[in-house]
Every structure is written in structure tokens, then in C-alpha cells.
Enzyme design. Sequence first.
Site, PDB file in Angstrom:
ATOM      1  N   GLY A 245       0.830  -1.200   0.000  1.00  0.00           N
ATOM      2  CA  GLY A 245       0.000   0.000   0.000  1.00  0.00           C
ATOM      3  C   GLY A 245       0.864   1.248   0.000  1.00  0.00           C
TER       4      GLY A 245
ATOM      5  N   CYS B  39      -6.954  -6.065   9.011  1.00  0.00           N
ATOM      6  CA  CYS B  39      -7.587  -5.146   9.955  1.00  0.00           C
ATOM      7  C   CYS B  39      -9.073  -5.501  10.064  1.00  0.00           C
ATOM      8  CB  CYS B  39      -7.381  -3.683   9.563  1.00  0.00           C
ATOM      9  SG  CYS B  39      -7.817  -3.276   7.861  1.00  0.00           S
TER      10      CYS B  39
ATOM     11  N   GLY C  40       2.799   2.185   2.316  1.00  0.00           N
ATOM     12  CA  GLY C  40       4.102   1.931   2.904  1.00  0.00           C
ATOM     13  C   GLY C  40       4.245   2.132   4.395  1.00  0.00           C
ATOM     14  N   GLY C  41       3.144   2.214   5.135  1.00  0.00           N
ATOM     15  CA  GLY C  41       3.242   2.427   6.574  1.00  0.00           C
ATOM     16  C   GLY C  41       4.052   1.354   7.279  1.00  0.00           C
TER      17      GLY C  41
END
Length: 429
Positions: free
Chosen positions: A241, A359, A243-244
Site C-alpha cells: 500500500g 484489519c 508503505g506504513g
Amino acid sequence: MRLGGRLQAAIEILDDIETRKRPASDALKDWGLAHRFAGAGDRAVIGNIVYDALRRKLSIAWRMDSADARDIAYGALLSDAEMSAEAINAELADDKFAPAPLDAERLAAWESRDLAEAPDHIRADVPEWCAPHLEALFGNDWVREGAALAARPPVDLRVNTLKASRAKVLKELARAGAAEAPLLAGAVRIPPLRALGRHPNVQAEPAFQKGWFEVQDLGSQIAGLVAGAEPGQQVLDYCAGAGGKTLALAAMMENRGQIHAFDAEKPRLAPIFDRLKRAGVRNTQVHANPEDLVQFEGQMDIVLTDAPCTGSGTWRRRPDAKWRLSPQQLERREIEQREVLDAAKRYVKPGGRLVYVTCSLFASENNLQVEAFLRENPDYSEVDAKPLWQAAVPGAGEIAPIFPSHGMVLSPERTFSDGFFISVLKKAG
């Protein structure tokens, strides 16, 4: 704008969301573009009313004895905005942009109805068809857990240890109300909003531009820690996604070793380049083409798969999603998860780990997926989740997630985070 105009705008946006079945963020953005006279403070209050109304849509409607957008918006002011009917009427007086006053019948229902007498799914503020999924996980606590998913969320920050310390970030963000987050020594938290306030724009802070911290929920930070990346390893973030988790892994690895960040959806991946540069990450390569990954088959110490899911664990932040969710969408996500796991496993080296994260709080997306994967892949075994939790969160004490038949489940009520599922699967050496 006065409160009356803001309330009327919120009502119109809620009607738009309901009529067109569209994300709240899109509806709010379009309203802002069409009403450029509205300032940042106006948009913040309007957004608060809209999101509060969506989080508690069922419980407010039950207390109001009405599901009309106007009544739901008024109910949001009475609940989360901490306003009395008298205070609202005083604010709306002589405001030509205000909606019609709340009907006496609706106000009487609000004042006389006790939410404790409502059906369970209404007290939990979840779609009725989702209730069995939450009950299967949380047992008798499922209503309380659902209600926690309908509360206002905090803003969580991950300190980028490549550039700063928590003490340094706290000092810079003291005026924003930042404090030490629970559980993790590298996390900072700005508490949930009160009344009609608004969160500071932390991404406008010089400390953010310098790469000292990233906005990342506590649960997502814990998932990165449970993955257990170490300096010098080879890691694939398969559904990277924006990049978290990639950034978190890079900090854990002290910029040593190599991370390959991949996502099949290029628009989701696009922000990662600026984020990597700002954070001072030097050990990451970004891939958008699946063919680029062929060279890494059987080579990775860790493959992290933050799989596509229903997002039920993030309903505090995206409450509109729970009302758009359907059993058919859940089934599609389950298929996608199986496909992701099947694709990601080919990159794990003998003795390496496949880390499965969602999640979601639904068993069919979580422990049941792991159960099916282990059944079909006898060369994999699951790492005991309890020691993983204790190693990742050594100061947790008696605070603990749920440990179902596979993995661990974080939740707002139990771990003060969004809802996450994490399972670590080890390939035979």
C-alpha cells in the site's frame, strides 16, 4: 459559518452518502469543492458531525425513533458534541442557514429512551448481520467491543527511530496535545476529539516534514513489531500500500538488509516514494510489477502480507464502510485473501516466516484462513502467538489481545488500538 450552516451541510452530506452509497470522504470532499467559502474550521466541524452520526447511526436512530438524516445529525450534536437541546437551539437561533428545529416528538424520544433497553446490535452500532461474527470472537463482550468501534479514535504516531526519539517528538508536538501512547515505547498519541474540537494537522508540522514520525495506528505498529524483522534480513512487504508497515520495518532493521515493497495497485503504492525519502529509508526497493518478484522466490526471511479485508477493525476511522459492507463483499475478500496467501508463500525461504495481517475482526478472514492455509501447506506451522505478543509488547502486563484458535486479535477495548489480526507462519527448514 455558524453552527446552523454547518449542521445543514452535515445533513446534506449524510443524505448524499445514504442516497448514493458512497464513501464519506468523497462526499465531504465534493461538498468542500462546491462550497469554497467554507474555512478549515467549518469543514472540521461538519466532518465531525458526519462521522459521529455514522459511527452511532443505529443507536442515535433508536433513541430518536427516526433514521432521518436531520434527526441523526441532531443526535450527533447531543451525544458526541456534548451539547444540550437548549444549547443547540440557542446556537441556531436567528441563523437563516440552520435546518428546521428538532421536533418535540424526537427530542422527547431521545430523553425518554434508555439505550440499555435497545437490541444488542443497536447498542453495538453494527449491522445486524455482522453481530454473529463479533459474538463468535468476543463472546459476551461483543456489544461492548462493537460500541468501542463506534467511539472517536485517537491520532497515533510512530516515532521514526532512524531520525528521532519519542522525547524529541513529544517536545515538538506538546502544543498539539501529544502524549506517550500505551504499550509501545516508540508510539505517541493525540487523544480523541472532544465536543466540536478538531485535531491539529500534524502533517503540517516541521517535525513531520523532517521525517521524525509517521501517522500510524497503534495496532498497525504492533503488527510490524510482531513480524520481527531484524537488521540484515531480506523482507518482502507483499501488500505494501502506501508503505506504513514498510517504513516501520525499515526502522526496525536500522536501514540494514533489504526490504522489497510490492503492491499490485499502483495508485495505492504511489505515496511510498515521498514517505521513504522523508523518513531517511535507504534499504527499500519498490515494485509494482509482479514479474519483478520472480527473482525473490524462496529467498525471503520474512514475507508480510497485509491482506485486503473488510476493514471491520477500522470502523472507528471509516464508519461509513460498515454500512456499505455486505455478505457478498465479505465472500469476495475471503477469496482475495486466499489468493494473496497462495501467491506470497512462494517467496518465503526454508525456515522463513509468512506474516498474515488483516484489519478485520471476522474469523472467516482471520483464524479460519490460517487454518485452511496450514491444512493445504503441511510444510508450514504456526508460531505460538502469546510469546510473540510478549516479545513485541514487553510492558503490556495484564493487557492482552484475544488468542483465538490461530493468531492474535487486537481491538480498541482490549489493546487500545484499531482491530487487527496477526498470525506468523513458519516454513519448514
